[in-house]
Design a protein around this motif. Sequence first.
Motif, PDB file in Angstrom:
ATOM      1  N   ARG A  79      32.374 -31.217  22.023  1.00 34.28           N
ATOM      2  CA  ARG A  79      33.555 -30.794  22.779  1.00 34.28           C
ATOM      3  C   ARG A  79      34.122 -31.995  23.518  1.00 34.28           C
ATOM      4  NH1 ARG A  79      35.123 -25.635  23.404  1.00 34.28           N
ATOM      5  NH2 ARG A  79      33.823 -24.077  22.360  1.00 34.28           N
ATOM      6  N   GLY A  82      36.736 -29.950  26.640  1.00 31.84           N
ATOM      7  CA  GLY A  82      36.736 -28.521  26.406  1.00 31.84           C
ATOM      8  C   GLY A  82      37.191 -28.087  25.028  1.00 31.84           C
ATOM      9  N   SER A 136      34.973 -35.533  29.932  1.00 27.70           N
ATOM     10  CA  SER A 136      34.090 -34.398  29.680  1.00 27.70           C
ATOM     11  C   SER A 136      33.783 -34.337  28.189  1.00 27.70           C
ATOM     12  CB  SER A 136      34.752 -33.087  30.141  1.00 27.70           C
ATOM     13  OG  SER A 136      33.932 -31.981  29.833  1.00 27.70           O
ATOM     14  N   ASN A 144      27.799 -31.648  29.811  1.00 23.37           N
ATOM     15  CA  ASN A 144      28.949 -32.556  29.767  1.00 23.37           C
ATOM     16  C   ASN A 144      28.592 -33.899  30.395  1.00 23.37           C
ATOM     17  OD1 ASN A 144      30.576 -30.595  28.603  1.00 23.37           O
ATOM     18  ND2 ASN A 144      31.284 -29.826  30.578  1.00 23.37           N
TER      19      ASN A 144
END
Length: 623
Positions: A79, A82, A136, A144
């Motif tokens: 990811r 996000g 992130s 993360n």
Amino acid sequence: MRRNGQKKSKRRHRSRNEGHAGAIHRPAVSLEFNVKRLAFAAAMATLAIAQVARADCKLGIIATLPVTMDDGSPEVEARINGVAVRFIADSGAFYSVISPGVAQELRLHLQPGPFGMYMQGIGGNTSQISVAEIKSFSLGNTPNFHADFAVGGSEAGPGLAGLIGRNILRMADIEYDLADGVIRLVEPKGCGRLPLAYWLKPDQSYGEVSMESEEDGPRSQVFRPPFRASATVNGKRIVVEFDSGAPGSMLTLAGARRLGIDLNAKGVEQTGLIAGVGRHKVRSWIAPVDDFGIGGENVQHTRLRVGDFEMDDADMLIGDDFLLSHRVFFASSQHKIYFTYNGGPVFKLEANPGEPAAFAAGAEPTDAASFARRAAARAARRDLAGAKSDYSKAMTMDVKVADYPLGRGIVEREAGENKTALADFDRALALDPDSWRGRLGRAGLRLEADDDTGALIDLDAADKLLPPEAHERLILADLYLSAGAPDRAAPAFDAWVKAHPEDNNMAAALGGRCLARALANVDLERSRADCEKALHLQKGEGLAFEGRGLTRLRLGDLDGAIGDFTALLEVRKTAPWALWGRGLAEAKKGEAAQAKADFTAAAAARPGIGKEAERFGLGAPKT
């Protein structure tokens, strides 16, 4: 108009770089890599070592990365800020990389790369390197963290964000268990020099080889050396580099020559061009060898690919064919590599491609996702029946996941079972109508069934789903051409070319855009410029002769058109569109006999080509 003179395309519609995905060379100043290992280690599980008697030896799992084998390479989920993405886990890449197109899609803020930083691999160097700061980032089951990624080079492939390189993969010891669909980052404690092949059964043998030392060594968080070891080919020592970004193992041309392999000898096949991180493609061969040996294991009477590329301090890449046929533990903590043989051919060239690979039995999957990952690994080893069985089990266990019927459909297509494949693509798209992969895959199947209308419905849907910068637009454009819609293909090529200035597919994209414009009879001067640039990149070879020939025909340059079509026919003697186009030029010059012969040959190679040509205003003259 179907590309390449084929009536039906059986492409997988996958542009994947074969061979070394590329090394990033050190810049004059350092990049940051702000990973806090303790954050990973906080919830570490431990692995038991069956062959070890010392109770104080523990293997802590820092991260478990579920792996899906796709087109011969291990893909892992991640990811970025996000957003779910997929990467190739690439031990051949010094640093982790995001492709320029994906960086645009994700709207990442880019900064100029450090002075002196460049990527090198098959196909040459890429100098336009930027750096993306990602605040992130997570990989597999990790929390993360913050990381910088290099941005540049060619696309890793459709649906992929880029490469996870050694700055992450070599932060600890690492285990590749690709046959069971997993990579593990492991931290040994209290194990000393004990062998770390913890999965060994009683009396099971294993291979062991020392890692080659590097004078600069893994001294920092960022600059970690490749996994290298000694091996032998025909009894002569070579240095190999383990590269999980390479679908197949491959000798360098210099290494082959030093071993005395004669590429002009009987039994050697020239196999066309291969590509990596650079813009260019290079020649390759397949050569028989008597013996390959590493760590006490010998593979006799096999074949190895040879590529015209260079490596620093190594003679051969050991790719995912080896890693799939073995379970491998890279123990940087001990400077050792341990491995056991799973079964099947070690190198993907050594057995009949249709011969299934029997794996050593591992733990039976217990959930749908694990069955799907094992299915992908089996498909990569050409065990299509086993792959279908595992996908079927996954579909039974979870009926709502579109990827499972999609995966089974892909395997069925590989097996030539197009009707059942189409039914599975239908199932997948009923579950997820917004799957671009499903849309493009079903469009390809519909084209093979001569259902151009159905294919265009899927392609138009994919066109709306894909971002303008997406690498998949190159596939979309090619399929639009195959469906006889050059007016829709040209804008897709435009978007791809703009977003991928240094990609090794640039020649194909320019040649395709040239052909699309020539068929649509628009922007002919720009069409000719595209084809000329494509031919320059391909060193005067390739299908761009077809597009330039049609462009010249449209512009009235009959001799030039005949020259281009003839150049292509010297390489592909039955290319139907080159025959048809040359016939048109000959007819306009009054060379009726030659024109008739070419029209007849074109129709024999591709029945119905006359009616198809009329759609583009290229029908045969009335007699």
